[in-house]
Design a protein around this motif. Structure first.
Motif, PDB file in Angstrom:
ATOM      1  N   ASP A 128      -6.681  -4.267   1.340  1.00  0.00           N
ATOM      2  CA  ASP A 128      -6.690  -4.899   2.517  1.00  0.00           C
ATOM      3  C   ASP A 128      -7.644  -6.160   2.390  1.00  0.00           C
ATOM      4  OD1 ASP A 128      -5.868  -4.214   5.625  1.00  0.00           O
ATOM      5  OD2 ASP A 128      -7.804  -5.111   5.525  1.00  0.00           O
ATOM      6  N   ARG A 172      -5.304   7.190   3.100  1.00  0.00           N
ATOM      7  CA  ARG A 172      -5.883   6.310   3.934  1.00  0.00           C
ATOM      8  C   ARG A 172      -6.507   5.031   3.490  1.00  0.00           C
ATOM      9  NH1 ARG A 172      -9.263  10.273   8.591  1.00  0.00           N
ATOM     10  NH2 ARG A 172      -7.061  10.813   9.523  1.00  0.00           N
ATOM     11  N   ASN A 194       0.981  -1.214   0.029  1.00  0.00           N
ATOM     12  CA  ASN A 194       0.069   0.125   0.240  1.00  0.00           C
ATOM     13  C   ASN A 194       0.804   1.084  -0.076  1.00  0.00           C
ATOM     14  OD1 ASN A 194      -2.453  -1.513   0.119  1.00  0.00           O
ATOM     15  ND2 ASN A 194      -2.576  -1.526   2.235  1.00  0.00           N
ATOM     16  N   ASN A 244     -11.290   1.047  10.854  1.00  0.00           N
ATOM     17  CA  ASN A 244     -10.213   1.330  11.372  1.00  0.00           C
ATOM     18  C   ASN A 244      -9.160   1.746   9.967  1.00  0.00           C
ATOM     19  OD1 ASN A 244      -9.896   1.296  14.149  1.00  0.00           O
ATOM     20  ND2 ASN A 244     -10.061  -1.029  13.662  1.00  0.00           N
ATOM     21  N   TYR A 245      -7.941   2.185   9.877  1.00  0.00           N
ATOM     22  CA  TYR A 245      -7.487   2.415   8.783  1.00  0.00           C
ATOM     23  C   TYR A 245      -5.891   2.718   8.838  1.00  0.00           C
ATOM     24  CZ  TYR A 245      -7.550   7.115  10.803  1.00  0.00           C
ATOM     25  OH  TYR A 245      -7.345   8.079  11.777  1.00  0.00           O
ATOM     26  N   ASP A 246      -5.035   2.409   7.755  1.00  0.00           N
ATOM     27  CA  ASP A 246      -3.720   2.763   7.784  1.00  0.00           C
ATOM     28  C   ASP A 246      -3.624   4.020   7.165  1.00  0.00           C
ATOM     29  OD1 ASP A 246      -2.959   0.365   9.241  1.00  0.00           O
ATOM     30  OD2 ASP A 246      -3.535  -0.795   7.662  1.00  0.00           O
ATOM     31  N   GLU A 247      -2.555   4.618   7.177  1.00  0.00           N
ATOM     32  CA  GLU A 247      -2.165   6.175   6.631  1.00  0.00           C
ATOM     33  C   GLU A 247      -0.759   5.771   5.928  1.00  0.00           C
ATOM     34  OE1 GLU A 247      -4.543   9.401   8.931  1.00  0.00           O
ATOM     35  OE2 GLU A 247      -2.431   9.340   9.185  1.00  0.00           O
ATOM     36  N   TYR A 248      -0.528   6.554   4.562  1.00  0.00           N
ATOM     37  CA  TYR A 248       0.518   6.559   4.018  1.00  0.00           C
ATOM     38  C   TYR A 248       0.680   7.935   3.540  1.00  0.00           C
ATOM     39  CZ  TYR A 248      -0.584   1.610   4.156  1.00  0.00           C
ATOM     40  OH  TYR A 248      -0.744   0.485   4.682  1.00  0.00           O
ATOM     41  N   ARG A 302     -10.526   0.121   6.388  1.00  0.00           N
ATOM     42  CA  ARG A 302     -11.200  -1.031   6.428  1.00  0.00           C
ATOM     43  C   ARG A 302     -12.542  -1.072   6.882  1.00  0.00           C
ATOM     44  NH1 ARG A 302      -6.004  -1.426   8.801  1.00  0.00           N
ATOM     45  NH2 ARG A 302      -6.698  -1.413  10.851  1.00  0.00           N
TER      46      ARG A 302
END
Length: 126
Positions: free
Chosen positions: A56, A106, A33, A113-117, A109
């Motif tokens: 994801d 971002r 990602n 919740n989320y993941d950031e880059y 999911r």
């Protein structure tokens, strides 16, 4: 001379075997990602094609924001995608002041919740 040829042949065959065994691993490998064409610290201007990858197992969406001056509290929404995988977005940088900024991706999911880059960049339109 015959022994030398056999040795080279054995090394060659061993390399071929290693390559063949690694093919299934490479075929199943996923992209990471994040941004794929905007290196951290780049200087950009005008219209820029932002490319990346967002996925994801519980993927819901991806969101792209500009962070003026790198400040997450001042985030400006620019794009949203609902398909996992590679994405592309054309960003017109003339809407933002020159200086240091950041792009935030971002990957959200289904549980919220989320993941950031983050990719930091310098804008130099003038």
């Amino acid at each position: 001379m015959f022994a030398k040829r056999n040795g080279v042949k054995m090394v060659f065959m061993a390399l071929v075997a290693v390559l063949l065994l690694s093919l299934p691993l490479a075929a199943g490998a996923q992209m990471a990602n994040g941004f794929t064409n905007l290196p951290d610290g780049a200087t950009i201007r005008g219209t820029v094609e932002v490319q990346g990858y967002a996925s994801d197992p519980n993927f819901q969406k991806w969101q792209l924001d500009v962070l003026p001056g790198g400040d997450a509290n001042a985030a400006i929404f620019v794009a949203l995608g609902e398909q996992a995988g590679e994405f592309s977005y054309t960003l017109d940088t003339t809407a933002f002041p020159n200086g240091d900024h950041a792009l935030r991706l971002r990957v959200v999911r289904t549980d919220g919740n989320y993941d950031e880059y983050i990719a930091r960049f310098t804008l130099a339109n003038r």
